[in-house]
Design an enzyme around this catalytic site. Structure first.
Site, short mmCIF file in Angstrom:
data_model
loop_
_atom_site.label_atom_id
_atom_site.label_comp_id
_atom_site.label_asym_id
_atom_site.label_seq_id
_atom_site.Cartn_x
_atom_site.Cartn_y
_atom_site.Cartn_z
N ALA A 25 3.15 3.15 2.63
CA ALA A 25 1.72 3.26 2.29
C ALA A 25 1.27 4.60 1.71
CB ALA A 25 0.90 2.95 3.53
N ASP A 28 4.45 4.73 7.00
CA ASP A 28 5.22 5.60 6.11
C ASP A 28 6.16 6.44 6.94
OD1 ASP A 28 4.76 6.27 2.91
OD2 ASP A 28 5.89 7.79 4.00
N GLY A 32 -1.57 6.56 0.06
CA GLY A 32 -2.63 5.68 0.53
C GLY A 32 -3.61 5.13 -0.50
N ASN A 33 -3.31 5.32 -1.79
CA ASN A 33 -4.24 4.79 -2.80
C ASN A 33 -4.38 3.28 -2.71
OD1 ASN A 33 -5.18 7.09 -4.18
ND2 ASN A 33 -3.19 7.30 -5.18
N LYS A 34 -3.24 2.61 -2.54
CA LYS A 34 -3.30 1.14 -2.50
C LYS A 34 -3.87 0.67 -1.16
CE LYS A 34 0.46 0.92 -5.80
NZ LYS A 34 1.05 2.29 -5.67
N CYS A 88 6.85 1.81 -9.63
CA CYS A 88 6.50 2.49 -10.88
C CYS A 88 7.81 2.87 -11.57
CB CYS A 88 5.59 3.68 -10.65
SG CYS A 88 6.25 4.91 -9.53
N1 SAM Z 1 1.81 2.82 -1.79
C1 SAM Z 1 1.63 4.25 -1.93
C2 SAM Z 1 0.32 4.50 -2.66
O1 SAM Z 1 -0.14 3.65 -3.41
O2 SAM Z 1 -0.27 5.58 -2.47
C3 SAM Z 1 2.81 4.89 -2.62
C4 SAM Z 1 4.09 4.64 -1.89
S1 SAM Z 1 5.47 5.56 -2.51
C5 SAM Z 1 5.90 4.71 -3.93
C6 SAM Z 1 6.73 5.09 -1.38
C7 SAM Z 1 6.53 5.60 0.03
O3 SAM Z 1 7.51 4.95 0.86
C8 SAM Z 1 6.76 7.08 0.23
O4 SAM Z 1 5.60 7.67 0.75
C9 SAM Z 1 7.89 7.17 1.26
O5 SAM Z 1 7.73 8.21 2.20
C10 SAM Z 1 7.79 5.82 1.94
N2 SAM Z 1 9.00 5.31 2.62
C11 SAM Z 1 10.30 5.46 2.26
N3 SAM Z 1 11.10 4.84 3.14
C12 SAM Z 1 10.32 4.26 4.06
C13 SAM Z 1 10.55 3.46 5.22
N4 SAM Z 1 11.79 3.14 5.59
N5 SAM Z 1 9.49 3.04 5.95
C14 SAM Z 1 8.22 3.37 5.59
N6 SAM Z 1 7.94 4.13 4.49
C15 SAM Z 1 8.96 4.56 3.74
#
Ligand code: SAM
Length: 305
Positions: free
Chosen positions: A103, A126, A106-108, A231
């Site tokens: 998450a 996260d 957190g934008n989404k 992305c």
């Molecule tokens: N959805 C977010 C937004 O819109 O702001 C962006 C998410 S970013 C693409 C991916 C996120 O997945 C990162 O913050 C990372 O720390 C988290 N992440 C990676 N492995 C994870 C896991 N096993 N469990 C939970 N979060 C994880």
């Protein structure tokens, strides 16, 4: 490479009408024609309403709103249009239980809360403590009260945990190569064959992780709708992840056509690829993005407990 500055109105704090009024009173000119959306054609000091996603406004590329009072008050969120697709497509009703698997920042999650009218419950996971803390600040500024931010590995959550019994909507936006991010597009190769061995290994390893996260999300017993997004520009992180998960879950889920009016579709590497969404600066004036929508086959709208 440039794309317009997209602004999502945070409907938890204000309305699109109020935000439009603020900008017009403060010297901006509202345009109504889609043809000006192209960042090159949009005149400075103009803006328009996005034609695909509700409550999204479009400003010329390079418009800096970081010091804008509406931004500081959490009334607008500076979020790329494509990044608004997942919550819009998942569209959880007010009062529902939702999971945001990856998450932060957190934008989404914030968009989900706005769509749910700040009613219901969002479990937002996260693995990064630092990013969870950024997310908490963003959600606080945005006035969202229904999010339980969990500093936890989503893969370690138990689908049989009674806490999650009523979860019917899951957003899966896992870590990815980021090859569609606008500041990387000019120098990152999207062609996996031209990558150096180290980068190729990284992308394959991310793809294995993405399959795990999406599979885990689809294992929760009462999921009715799940959205997967990245992305990234690479098929391996996008269509090929969907193929692998459909192989495992086709009896329970089908791939639905997401954003049916959006013209740019998944790469034709499997028969239903056109149900998926692609976006990029050339295909829709956004950063590079991919999205797929899963719906439970026996989706009746009721929870089977
Ligand atoms: N959805 C977010 C937004 O819109 O702001 C962006 C998410 S970013 C693409 C991916 C996120 O997945 C990162 O913050 C990372 O720390 C988290 N992440 C990676 N492995 C994870 C896991 N096993 N469990 C939970 N979060 C994880």
């Amino acid at each position: 490479m440039q794309i317009p500055r997209y602004v999502r109105v945070n409907t938890v704090r204000t309305s699109t009408e109020e935000v439009i009024a603020w900008f017009t009173e403060n010297g901006f000119k509202l345009r109504r024609k889609r043809s000006i959306v192209d960042s090159i054609q949009m005149a400075s000091g103009t803006f328009c309403v996005d034609e695909h996603i509700p409550n999204v406004l479009v400003f010329p590329a390079g418009t800096d709103l970081h010091d804008n009072i509406l931004y500081k008050e959490g009334k607008i969120i500076l979020q790329d249009k494509a990044s608004c697709f997942p919550a819009f497509v998942l569209n959880p009703p007010a009062g529902s239980d939702v999971m945001d698997a990856c998450a932060a920042p957190g934008n989404k999650t914030s968009h989900l809360a706005a769509i749910m009218d700040n009613k219901g419950q969002i479990f937002a996971f996260d693995i990064s403590e630092k990013r969870i803390s950024t997310m908490k600040k963003l959600l606080h500024r945005a006035g969202e009260k229904i999010v339980e931010a969990k500093h936890q590995d989503f893969l370690k959550t138990d689908p049989r945990d009674p806490v999650y019994t009523n979860v019917q909507y899951i957003l899966v936006d896992p870590s990815c190569s980021g090859s569609g991010m606008i500041n990387r597009l000019d120098y990152v190769t999207s062609d996996i064959d031209n990558m150096d061995a180290k980068e190729k290994q990284r992308v394959y390893s991310l793809a294995r992780f993405q399959v795990k996260v999406l599979s885990h999300a689809l294992s929760f017993p009462n999921v009715k709708k799940a959205v997967y997004s990245t992305c990234s520009l690479h098929n391996i992180e996008n269509e090929e992840v969907i193929v692998k998960c459909l192989e495992k879950f086709h009896e329970k889920f089908e791939l639905k056509k997401a954003l049916p009016d959006w013209p740019h579709r998944g790469h034709a590497v499997f028969p239903q690829a056109s149900n998926c969404v692609r976006a990029s600066p050339k295909e829709g004036s956004t950063s590079g993005f991919f999205l797929a929508l899963f719906e439970a086959r026996n989706s009746t709208g009721t929870v089977e407990v």
